[in-house]
Design a protein around this motif. Structure first.
Motif, PDB file in Angstrom:
ATOM      1  N   SER A  44       0.825  -1.204   0.000  1.00 50.65           N
ATOM      2  CA  SER A  44       0.000   0.000   0.000  1.00 50.65           C
ATOM      3  C   SER A  44       0.862   1.258   0.000  1.00 50.65           C
ATOM      4  O   SER A  44       0.545   2.243  -0.683  1.00 50.65           O
ATOM      5  N   GLN A  95       0.812   4.566  -2.409  1.00 50.37           N
ATOM      6  CA  GLN A  95       0.585   5.906  -1.860  1.00 50.37           C
ATOM      7  C   GLN A  95       1.745   6.837  -2.203  1.00 50.37           C
ATOM      8  O   GLN A  95       1.535   8.021  -2.516  1.00 50.37           O
ATOM      9  N   GLN A 126      -0.137  10.418  -2.062  1.00 45.93           N
ATOM     10  CA  GLN A 126      -1.356  10.497  -1.270  1.00 45.93           C
ATOM     11  C   GLN A 126      -1.036  10.582   0.215  1.00 45.93           C
ATOM     12  O   GLN A 126      -0.097   9.932   0.692  1.00 45.93           O
ATOM     13  N   GLU A 142      -6.080  10.405   2.372  1.00 42.45           N
ATOM     14  CA  GLU A 142      -6.530  10.326   0.983  1.00 42.45           C
ATOM     15  C   GLU A 142      -6.502   8.906   0.431  1.00 42.45           C
ATOM     16  O   GLU A 142      -7.282   8.570  -0.466  1.00 42.45           O
ATOM     17  N   ASP A 158      -6.903   4.861  -0.255  1.00 44.37           N
ATOM     18  CA  ASP A 158      -8.043   3.967  -0.068  1.00 44.37           C
ATOM     19  C   ASP A 158      -7.692   2.737   0.772  1.00 44.37           C
ATOM     20  O   ASP A 158      -8.580   2.043   1.249  1.00 44.37           O
ATOM     21  N   TRP A 159      -6.401   2.431   0.930  1.00 41.33           N
ATOM     22  CA  TRP A 159      -5.930   1.329   1.774  1.00 41.33           C
ATOM     23  C   TRP A 159      -6.462  -0.034   1.316  1.00 41.33           C
ATOM     24  O   TRP A 159      -6.595  -0.962   2.111  1.00 41.33           O
ATOM     25  N   GLY A 175     -15.579  -1.006  -6.191  1.00 44.48           N
ATOM     26  CA  GLY A 175     -15.407  -0.656  -4.788  1.00 44.48           C
ATOM     27  C   GLY A 175     -14.943  -1.758  -3.872  1.00 44.48           C
ATOM     28  O   GLY A 175     -14.804  -1.535  -2.664  1.00 44.48           O
ATOM     29  N   SER A 230      -8.868  -5.003   2.788  1.00 43.65           N
ATOM     30  CA  SER A 230      -8.916  -3.596   3.171  1.00 43.65           C
ATOM     31  C   SER A 230      -8.140  -3.431   4.467  1.00 43.65           C
ATOM     32  O   SER A 230      -8.468  -4.061   5.474  1.00 43.65           O
ATOM     33  N   LYS A 277      -7.924  -0.517   6.015  1.00 46.68           N
ATOM     34  CA  LYS A 277      -8.714   0.432   6.798  1.00 46.68           C
ATOM     35  C   LYS A 277      -9.853  -0.275   7.511  1.00 46.68           C
ATOM     36  O   LYS A 277     -10.163   0.027   8.673  1.00 46.68           O
TER      37      LYS A 277
END
Length: 403
Positions: free
Chosen positions: A196, A200, A205, A209, A211-212, A225, A230, A232
């Motif tokens: 990730s 970034q 980012q 900002e 999306d992780w 989506g 994920s 996050k």
């Protein structure tokens, strides 16, 4: 006891098993073929592990080969060397660029010379096998499957996929986290973290900002989506009738217990990596700005300082102490680390629970002087704690000297 390291791949077993249940014959066949390919690659890596010697240094030079949908690397065709022109094949160019971004990230952010720290050359093989639903790091190079075109797309289309896999190589050459149980989940988590961060960094980012998400570009192209994972929100990367709900936990009370063998995902390493993933995400957003700055440096230094069989609490403690070394005892960075691990229910050895409660108020309280007072109180407590730990260590050393 040292264990043979399994082949590293981006698509976890629980997803491939779901693909085996697909109503589509081609999807089922691709999933089965992928599982068979993974087993064969594991055997090849086991054989290589019996021979000593490191990969030849090459100043991180990139070379991309085309397997032309075959599985034997010796038959692959050289299509783009470091100094060669762009290829006509977008998959070749995407793989080439992904290798370069990952290499440059480690060089510029951590002053690390390629994957092994000594200029290891970077080789990638695209169009590996026929509709193989995975990408692999086999200990020496990257292999990219094309996906089945329905549930998984061309694996070269995701920067996080490529950087995740190459990060396994960085872990191999630093902590060497054993690939089972909590140390194996840490191994997987490190790859998600740095996968990730490369993305970034390339996009400049901030932590807020980003999306992780891991593998969002290639997982279920027809569903917007979602992603393979994920950071996050572990457990919320996907949720649909075909594949069910993302099974990753986000805290220790939801820890997944499975056998330490291949059918059990070596102790649920792809499941439980969600817990340290969430800890890193929380640390990064609480420190703020760019996650590849302070938070990324903390995790990278902790990775280098860790041992092969470390579990979550060991690694949490290492990140906490590294934060104290790099940014000062009681610093906002150390406070962010502490509160993040506490939120995912991983305690820091030697830190009183009262400190965690103060930090919780500091993070979740509303504005003004009261929040600042709570943070200041936390910093004082952490500073006092560090002084006590240092004093205790000195007393122990003195006692040993009198024996």
């Amino acid at each position: 006891m040292s264990r043979t390291r399994p082949i590293n791949c981006i698509v976890p077993p629980y997803i491939l098993e779901k693909l085996l249940d697909s109503e589509n014959t081609e999807v089922r066949k691709s999933a089965l073929d992928t599982l068979l390919v993974t087993a064969r690659l594991q055997g090849e890596r086991t054989v290589r592990a019996s021979f000593s010697g490191a990969a030849a240094p090459g100043d991180g030079r990139r070379t991309v080969f085309d397997c032309e949908q075959r599985e034997f690397l010796a038959d692959a065709v050289l299509v783009r060397p470091e100094d060669g022109p762009e290829a006509d094949d977008p998959s070749v160019n995407r793989a080439f660029d992904a290798l370069g971004l990952t290499r440059d990230f480690y060089k510029e952010v951590f002053q690390r010379n390629s994957i092994d720290g000594h200029g290891m050359r970077l080789d990638a093989y695209v169009h590996y096998g026929f509709q193989v639903n995975n990408a692999y790091w086999d200990g020496r190079q990257m292999l990219f499957g094309d996906g089945d075109g329905r549930e998984l797309g061309d694996l070269t289309k995701s920067q996080t996929v490529a950087s995740h896999e190459m990060a396994h190589g960085v872990t191999d050459h630093t902590a060497g986290f054993e690939y089972h149980n909590q140390s194996g989940a840490l191994n997987e988590s490190m790859s998600d973290v740095f996968g990730s961060l490369v993305e970034q960094w390339s996009l400049k980012q901030t932590a807020e900002e980003a999306d992780w998400l891991i593998g969002a570009e290639v997982w279920t192209p027809g569903i917007a989506g979602d992603a393979l994972r994920s950071m996050k929100n572990p457990g919320h990367a996907f949720d649909n009738p075909k594949f069910g709900k993302d099974p990753q936990p986000d805290r220790m009370s939801r820890f997944v217990h499975m056998p330490d063998n291949k059918p059990g995902d070596f102790g649920a390493v792809h499941y439980n990596s969600g817990i340290p993933n969430k800890a890193f995400y929380l640390t990064a957003v609480r420190i703020g700005e760019f996650a590849y700055g302070a938070a990324g440096t903390l995790w990278y230094e902790a990775l280098k300082a860790s041992s092969a069989e470390d579990g979550f609490q060991d690694f949490a403690g290492t990140t906490f102490h590294k934060a104290g070394e790099l940014f000062g005892a009681g610093s906002p960075e150390q406070s962010a680390v502490l509160s993040a691990w506490q939120e995912v229910e991983v305690p820091i050895t030697g830190v009183p629970t009262g400190v965690a409660r103060v930090r919780s108020f500091a993070v979740n309280g509303n504005g003004g002087a009261r929040r600042e007072d709570a943070a200041a109180a936390l910093n004082r407590q952490i500073g006092t704690l560090n002084d006590k730990v240092t004093g205790l260590a000195q007393e122990v050393a003195a006692l040993k000297g009198t024996r």
